[in-house]
Design a protein around this motif. Sequence first.
Motif, PDB file in Angstrom:
ATOM      1  N   UNK A 275       0.823  -1.205   0.000  1.00 57.30           N
ATOM      2  CA  UNK A 275       0.000   0.000   0.000  1.00 57.30           C
ATOM      3  C   UNK A 275       0.864   1.266   0.000  1.00 57.30           C
ATOM      4  N   UNK A 276       2.159   1.104   0.033  1.00 56.86           N
ATOM      5  CA  UNK A 276       3.082   2.230   0.079  1.00 56.86           C
ATOM      6  C   UNK A 276       3.564   2.571  -1.328  1.00 56.86           C
ATOM      7  N   UNK A 277       3.711   3.868  -1.573  1.00 58.09           N
ATOM      8  CA  UNK A 277       4.249   4.311  -2.856  1.00 58.09           C
ATOM      9  C   UNK A 277       5.411   5.256  -2.602  1.00 58.09           C
ATOM     10  N   UNK A 278       6.271   5.344  -3.576  1.00 54.41           N
ATOM     11  CA  UNK A 278       7.446   6.192  -3.480  1.00 54.41           C
ATOM     12  C   UNK A 278       7.045   7.647  -3.640  1.00 54.41           C
ATOM     13  N   UNK A 279       7.443   8.477  -2.697  1.00 59.74           N
ATOM     14  CA  UNK A 279       7.186   9.913  -2.753  1.00 59.74           C
ATOM     15  C   UNK A 279       8.511  10.640  -2.891  1.00 59.74           C
TER      16      UNK A 279
ATOM     17  N   UNK B 209      -0.587   5.385  -0.728  1.00 60.21           N
ATOM     18  CA  UNK B 209      -0.916   5.852  -2.062  1.00 60.21           C
ATOM     19  C   UNK B 209      -1.858   7.059  -2.046  1.00 60.21           C
ATOM     20  N   UNK B 210      -2.869   7.027  -1.198  1.00 61.68           N
ATOM     21  CA  UNK B 210      -3.849   8.116  -1.165  1.00 61.68           C
ATOM     22  C   UNK B 210      -3.212   9.435  -0.729  1.00 61.68           C
ATOM     23  N   UNK B 211      -2.287   9.402   0.218  1.00 62.07           N
ATOM     24  CA  UNK B 211      -1.608  10.623   0.657  1.00 62.07           C
ATOM     25  C   UNK B 211      -0.666  11.114  -0.436  1.00 62.07           C
ATOM     26  N   UNK B 212       0.054  10.199  -1.041  1.00 66.17           N
ATOM     27  CA  UNK B 212       1.003  10.557  -2.082  1.00 66.17           C
ATOM     28  C   UNK B 212       0.309  11.343  -3.193  1.00 66.17           C
ATOM     29  N   UNK B 213      -0.836  10.886  -3.642  1.00 72.02           N
ATOM     30  CA  UNK B 213      -1.531  11.570  -4.732  1.00 72.02           C
ATOM     31  C   UNK B 213      -2.118  12.906  -4.283  1.00 72.02           C
TER      32      UNK B 213
ATOM     33  N   UNK C 150      -0.692  15.097  -1.971  1.00 70.19           N
ATOM     34  CA  UNK C 150       0.319  16.135  -1.722  1.00 70.19           C
ATOM     35  C   UNK C 150       1.385  16.225  -2.808  1.00 70.19           C
ATOM     36  N   UNK C 151       1.231  15.526  -3.882  1.00 70.87           N
ATOM     37  CA  UNK C 151       2.264  15.279  -4.889  1.00 70.87           C
ATOM     38  C   UNK C 151       3.196  16.440  -5.224  1.00 70.87           C
ATOM     39  N   UNK C 152       2.730  17.587  -5.647  1.00 70.71           N
ATOM     40  CA  UNK C 152       3.612  18.670  -6.089  1.00 70.71           C
ATOM     41  C   UNK C 152       3.580  19.887  -5.172  1.00 70.71           C
ATOM     42  N   UNK C 153       3.061  19.719  -3.986  1.00 71.66           N
ATOM     43  CA  UNK C 153       2.910  20.833  -3.047  1.00 71.66           C
ATOM     44  C   UNK C 153       4.268  21.297  -2.511  1.00 71.66           C
ATOM     45  N   UNK C 154       4.243  22.445  -1.868  1.00 72.93           N
ATOM     46  CA  UNK C 154       5.449  22.966  -1.201  1.00 72.93           C
ATOM     47  C   UNK C 154       5.770  22.079   0.003  1.00 72.93           C
ATOM     48  N   UNK C 155       6.965  22.224   0.547  1.00 66.82           N
ATOM     49  CA  UNK C 155       7.364  21.416   1.697  1.00 66.82           C
ATOM     50  C   UNK C 155       6.429  21.660   2.881  1.00 66.82           C
TER      51      UNK C 155
ATOM     52  N   UNK D 132      -1.357  15.101   5.365  1.00 65.02           N
ATOM     53  CA  UNK D 132       0.003  15.627   5.436  1.00 65.02           C
ATOM     54  C   UNK D 132       0.922  14.563   6.037  1.00 65.02           C
ATOM     55  N   UNK D 133       2.188  14.760   5.852  1.00 64.16           N
ATOM     56  CA  UNK D 133       3.175  13.797   6.347  1.00 64.16           C
ATOM     57  C   UNK D 133       3.105  13.673   7.868  1.00 64.16           C
ATOM     58  N   UNK D 134       2.983  14.785   8.574  1.00 67.28           N
ATOM     59  CA  UNK D 134       2.973  14.735  10.041  1.00 67.28           C
ATOM     60  C   UNK D 134       1.845  13.866  10.592  1.00 67.28           C
TER      61      UNK D 134
END
Length: 131
Positions: free
Chosen positions: A21-25, A61-65, A67-72, A85-87
């Motif tokens: 269920x994990x994707x590369x970010x 996967x759902x989080x990756x899609x 936040x894909x191109x957002x700022x840090x 978000x990552x946090x």
Amino acid sequence: MELYRRHKNKKVQDSIELSYKWTLEHLMPQSWEENWKSIAKDELHAENLIYQIGNMTLLKNSLNSTIKNASWKTKLEGDGSRKNCIKSCADLLITRELCDKTIWNEDAIRDRTQKLTHEFLTIWDIDIFNH
């Protein structure tokens, strides 16, 4: 690396299933132009940073899609909704270590690349200086 870290840190619950269920970010995204111009000088410089192991992590996967191109700042803290978000979604140790990074720039990428490379060589007991 995640399994090694969990074994080494016995305090961490191993209840999270490590499935597909994990994707590369790419933390600094492949489409960097909109929010990351202050970090990259040009396309070649951006590619050099984007494809370093220190600039990558694993996200659901759902989080990756989302936040894909957002700022840090948006990737890390969200856009007002702390759900995306990552946090709030850092289930893996390899991602959780990013939560205290207020700035994601060339120095942070290179530093994390160096640390992950050293960890990789340690885990698999690779001595690059004896070859």
